[in-house]
Structure formats: structure tokens, C-alpha cells
Design a protein around this motif. Structure first.
Motif, PDB file in Angstrom:
ATOM      1  N   ASP A   3       0.851  -1.192   0.000  1.00 57.64           N
ATOM      2  CA  ASP A   3       0.000   0.000   0.000  1.00 57.64           C
ATOM      3  C   ASP A   3       0.887   1.243   0.000  1.00 57.64           C
ATOM      4  O   ASP A   3       1.576   1.521   0.977  1.00 57.64           O
ATOM      5  N   ASN A   4       0.871   1.976  -1.117  1.00 60.51           N
ATOM      6  CA  ASN A   4       1.686   3.185  -1.240  1.00 60.51           C
ATOM      7  C   ASN A   4       0.869   4.461  -1.107  1.00 60.51           C
ATOM      8  O   ASN A   4       1.298   5.530  -1.548  1.00 60.51           O
ATOM      9  N   SER A   5      -0.288   4.349  -0.465  1.00 59.61           N
ATOM     10  CA  SER A   5      -1.140   5.536  -0.345  1.00 59.61           C
ATOM     11  C   SER A   5      -0.494   6.614   0.520  1.00 59.61           C
ATOM     12  O   SER A   5      -0.802   7.797   0.383  1.00 59.61           O
ATOM     13  N   TRP A   6       0.440   6.197   1.417  1.00 62.37           N
ATOM     14  CA  TRP A   6       1.099   7.175   2.295  1.00 62.37           C
ATOM     15  C   TRP A   6       1.934   8.178   1.521  1.00 62.37           C
ATOM     16  O   TRP A   6       2.203   9.277   1.999  1.00 62.37           O
ATOM     17  N   LEU A   7       2.340   7.777   0.271  1.00 62.25           N
ATOM     18  CA  LEU A   7       3.157   8.698  -0.525  1.00 62.25           C
ATOM     19  C   LEU A   7       2.409   9.981  -0.882  1.00 62.25           C
ATOM     20  O   LEU A   7       2.999  11.034  -1.045  1.00 62.25           O
ATOM     21  N   THR A   8       1.095   9.868  -1.008  1.00 61.56           N
ATOM     22  CA  THR A   8       0.295  11.042  -1.389  1.00 61.56           C
ATOM     23  C   THR A   8      -0.182  11.840  -0.189  1.00 61.56           C
ATOM     24  O   THR A   8      -0.813  12.870  -0.357  1.00 61.56           O
ATOM     25  N   GLU A   9       0.115  11.350   1.016  1.00 59.48           N
ATOM     26  CA  GLU A   9      -0.365  12.006   2.222  1.00 59.48           C
ATOM     27  C   GLU A   9       0.654  12.980   2.805  1.00 59.48           C
ATOM     28  O   GLU A   9       0.393  13.628   3.812  1.00 59.48           O
ATOM     29  N   PHE A  10       1.842  13.077   2.193  1.00 62.28           N
ATOM     30  CA  PHE A  10       2.871  13.961   2.737  1.00 62.28           C
ATOM     31  C   PHE A  10       2.411  15.412   2.612  1.00 62.28           C
ATOM     32  O   PHE A  10       1.978  15.843   1.542  1.00 62.28           O
ATOM     33  N   PRO A  11       2.470  16.171   3.722  1.00 56.76           N
ATOM     34  CA  PRO A  11       1.985  17.560   3.667  1.00 56.76           C
ATOM     35  C   PRO A  11       2.868  18.415   2.770  1.00 56.76           C
ATOM     36  O   PRO A  11       4.087  18.377   2.854  1.00 56.76           O
ATOM     37  N   GLU A  12       2.252  19.175   1.891  1.00 60.08           N
ATOM     38  CA  GLU A  12       2.984  20.044   0.978  1.00 60.08           C
ATOM     39  C   GLU A  12       2.495  21.471   1.127  1.00 60.08           C
ATOM     40  O   GLU A  12       1.343  21.719   1.487  1.00 60.08           O
ATOM     41  N   MET A  13       3.402  22.400   0.848  1.00 59.83           N
ATOM     42  CA  MET A  13       3.008  23.804   0.831  1.00 59.83           C
ATOM     43  C   MET A  13       2.074  24.043  -0.354  1.00 59.83           C
ATOM     44  O   MET A  13       2.292  23.515  -1.440  1.00 59.83           O
ATOM     45  N   SER A  14       1.050  24.805  -0.124  1.00 55.55           N
ATOM     46  CA  SER A  14       0.102  25.078  -1.204  1.00 55.55           C
ATOM     47  C   SER A  14       0.794  25.860  -2.311  1.00 55.55           C
ATOM     48  O   SER A  14       1.742  26.612  -2.069  1.00 55.55           O
ATOM     49  N   ARG A  15       0.314  25.669  -3.541  1.00 52.69           N
ATOM     50  CA  ARG A  15       0.953  26.321  -4.686  1.00 52.69           C
ATOM     51  C   ARG A  15       0.871  27.844  -4.579  1.00 52.69           C
ATOM     52  O   ARG A  15       1.788  28.552  -4.992  1.00 52.69           O
ATOM     53  N   SER A  16      -0.209  28.335  -4.042  1.00 51.07           N
ATOM     54  CA  SER A  16      -0.361  29.785  -3.921  1.00 51.07           C
ATOM     55  C   SER A  16       0.665  30.366  -2.947  1.00 51.07           C
ATOM     56  O   SER A  16       1.261  31.416  -3.215  1.00 51.07           O
ATOM     57  N   ASP A  17       0.904  29.670  -1.823  1.00 47.20           N
ATOM     58  CA  ASP A  17       1.904  30.133  -0.854  1.00 47.20           C
ATOM     59  C   ASP A  17       3.303  30.086  -1.457  1.00 47.20           C
ATOM     60  O   ASP A  17       4.106  31.020  -1.280  1.00 47.20           O
ATOM     61  N   LEU A  18       3.598  28.988  -2.180  1.00 49.80           N
ATOM     62  CA  LEU A  18       4.906  28.856  -2.805  1.00 49.80           C
ATOM     63  C   LEU A  18       5.120  29.942  -3.855  1.00 49.80           C
ATOM     64  O   LEU A  18       6.195  30.549  -3.943  1.00 49.80           O
ATOM     65  N   LEU A  19       4.079  30.214  -4.637  1.00 53.75           N
ATOM     66  CA  LEU A  19       4.176  31.248  -5.663  1.00 53.75           C
ATOM     67  C   LEU A  19       4.397  32.627  -5.042  1.00 53.75           C
ATOM     68  O   LEU A  19       5.176  33.434  -5.545  1.00 53.75           O
ATOM     69  N   THR A  20       3.720  32.856  -3.905  1.00 61.96           N
ATOM     70  CA  THR A  20       3.872  34.140  -3.212  1.00 61.96           C
ATOM     71  C   THR A  20       5.309  34.318  -2.718  1.00 61.96           C
ATOM     72  O   THR A  20       5.907  35.392  -2.874  1.00 61.96           O
ATOM     73  N   ILE A  21       5.876  33.265  -2.140  1.00 61.52           N
ATOM     74  CA  ILE A  21       7.257  33.332  -1.634  1.00 61.52           C
ATOM     75  C   ILE A  21       8.226  33.570  -2.773  1.00 61.52           C
ATOM     76  O   ILE A  21       9.127  34.414  -2.691  1.00 61.52           O
TER      77      ILE A  21
END
Length: 299
Positions: A3-21
Motif C-alpha cells: 500500500d503506497n497511499s502514504w506517498l500522497t499524504e505527505f503535507p505540501e506547501m500550497s501552490r499559492s503560498d509557494l508562488l507568493t514566496i
């Protein structure tokens, strides 16, 4: 199946926040380059004038005199007639294949970058050897400089100073300076403590111990660092050609983009010849200095 579902559960910075930075940092750097770019360029003007003068000096010197000087320097450093003859034949071949001017341009920038790396690197290495705190602060910076791809730090340099010789020099020095810093630090730290204690017992001051004992005994190690710095500077020739540095790198870059196999091969061999000559001369000088120190110690 696992079961590799945990790979998609890693918390990521939202694209809008990353774009702002990213926009904030890009805007801040652009503003900095607009406000201070000309001031920084004027600071490097003396270096640029020296580079232009030195390049004109090498290009203006008759080829036969330049080969004689290079062979003489090689012999004085190595005391080897074989190396001097190899230098003569190498540069005669470089001239025969029409690469003399590009080779002189490459030599000018490599020699200037090496001198800058030595003048900046050796004092930093000395400071690292004399203070564990300085070493702990500088070592991570050296790790970043050695592992970061050269193309990455070319971006801010070009954005700040544009395209030309000075950005190329800065990029080459950043890439090539870590070995001379590391090996200066290592060489001084490896000096026998008993020798230092004897110097102190004879009343030597810290500066006298540094220049009279530590640096001479560490010189073979420092020369190994200088050797590696020269090799890394030559390795940057092709990359530096991408930001306007003339020399052997530009024909190699042209051969890559236009698939000119022979052009790239011949100019690449000229870079190899320069690397081998610089390597043999610096290594021979390091060995001679080591033998001199050993003989003096035995006496």
C-alpha cells in the motif's frame, strides 16, 4: 501489493503560498540589483581593467617568447627538461591548430582566478586553522559551494552584473576556491605540535610561528589545494563561456550546439593539455618544496 497511499499524504506547501514566496524573493532581488547593481559593478572595475590588460599582454606577446617564458617557468618549478620540452611541443601544437588566441584568453582568466582564489582562500584557511568556531561557520559554506551546480549560482551573478568577464571570474572563483581553503586549514592543523612548542620555547610570537613554522611546513598541502583549485577553474571554462567569457570554452560550446565533433575535440584537447601542464608544474613544485623542507629538517 504494498500500500503506497502514504506517498500522497505527505503535507505540501500550497501552490499559492509557494508562488507568493517566489514572487517576493524574485522581486526583492530585482530591486536589489536595480539599486545596487551599478555600485557593485564599479567596485569590480579595477579587476576588469586588470583582466583586460593581462589578456592584451598575453595576446600581444610574440608566440615564440611566450612559449620560451612558459617553458622556463615550467623548468624552474619542476627542474625537469622533459616537462619543459612537453610544454614547448604542446603550445606549438595549440598554435598550429589555430587555438593560440583562445588559449591565451583562457590562460589569462584562469591565472587571474587562481591568484584571486589564493589571496582570498589562504587567509580564510588560516583563520579556520586558528579558530574552531570559524571552521564550524565556514565549512557548511564550502560544502554548499562544492555541491551546488554551477548553473545555479550563475543566475544571481548574471542578474546582478550582466554578461561578461567579471561574472565569469566570480563564478569560477566560487567554484574553485574551496580546495585551497580546506587544504590550507588541514595543512596548518597537521603541523607537529612539538615543533610549535619548540618555536614558542625559543620566544617566537604567534605571527612568527605562523609565517616561520606553520605555513612553510604546510606548504606541500597548500600547494595540493592550489593544484586542485587550478583544475576546478579549468573545469569551469566551458560553463563560463555561456556568460560571455572568451576562450577555449566558446568553441566547445559552439561544437555542442552545432554538433561540430572535430572542433569540440580539438579545443577540448587543448583544455586537457593546459590542465596537465598546470597539474605537473604545481605538483613538481610541491614535491620539490617538500624535499627541501625534509632536507632542511634533517640537517
Amino acid at each position: 501489493m504494498a500500500d503506497n497511499s502514504w506517498l500522497t499524504e505527505f503535507p505540501e506547501m500550497s501552490r499559492s503560498d509557494l508562488l507568493t514566496i517566489r514572487k517576493t524573493l524574485d522581486g526583492a532581488y530585482r530591486e536589489f540589483s536595480r539599486n545596487y547593481g551599478e555600485t557593485i559593478e564599479s567596485f569590480f572595475d579595477p579587476l576588469l581593467q586588470f583582466l583586460i590588460w593581462f589578456e592584451k599582454l598575453l595576446l600581444g606577446t610574440p608566440w615564440w617568447l611566450m612559449i620560451a617564458i612558459l617553458a622556463g617557468v615550467s623548468y624552474m618549478a619542476s627542474r625537469s627538461w622533459k616537462l619543459a620540452v612537453a610544454v614547448i611541443f604542446s603550445f606549438l601544437a595549440i598554435g598550429y591548430f589555430g587555438m593560440w588566441e583562445d588559449t591565451m584568453r583562457t590562460m589569462s582568466i584562469i591565472l587571474v582566478c587562481t591568484m584571486l582564489a589564493i589571496f582570498l582562500g589562504i587567509p580564510i584557511g588560516i583563520a579556520m586553522a586558528r579558530s574552531n568556531r570559524v571552521q564550524s561557520m565556514v565549512t557548511p559554506l564550502l560544502d554548499v559551494m562544492q555541491t551546488m551546480p554551477a548553473f545555479v549560482y550563475l543566475i544571481p551573478v548574471v542578474m546582478l552584473l550582466g554578461i561578461g568577464k567579471i561574472p565569469g571570474v566570480i563564478a569560477v572563483v566560487i567554484y574553485a576556491i574551496p580546495p585551497v581553503i580546506r587544504l590550507t586549514n588541514l595543512g596548518i592543523r597537521l603541523v607537529d605540535k612539538e615543533v610549535l612548542e619548540a618555536a614558542t620555547a625559543y620566544g617566537a610570537s604567534p605571527m612568527q610561528r605562523l609565517f616561520g613554522v606553520q605555513l612553510p611546513l604546510a606548504m606541500p598541502t597548500i600547494m595540493a589545494g592550489i593544484n586542485q583549485t587550478i583544475m576546478m577553474a579549468l573545469a569551469m571554462v566551458v560553463i563560463a563561456s555561456m556568460i560571455g567569457v572568451k576562450g577555449l570554452g566558446q568553441p566547445v560550446l559552439k561544437s555542442i550546439t552545432n554538433q561540430y565533433f572535430t572542433l569540440g575535440l580539438i579545443n577540448g584537447l587543448a583544455i586537457v593539455a593546459l590542465a596537465i601542464i598546470f597539474d605537473r608544474v604545481s605538483q613538481s613544485y610541491a614535491k620539490r618544496s617538500q624535499q627541501h623542507l625534509s632536507g632542511g629538517h634533517n640537517e
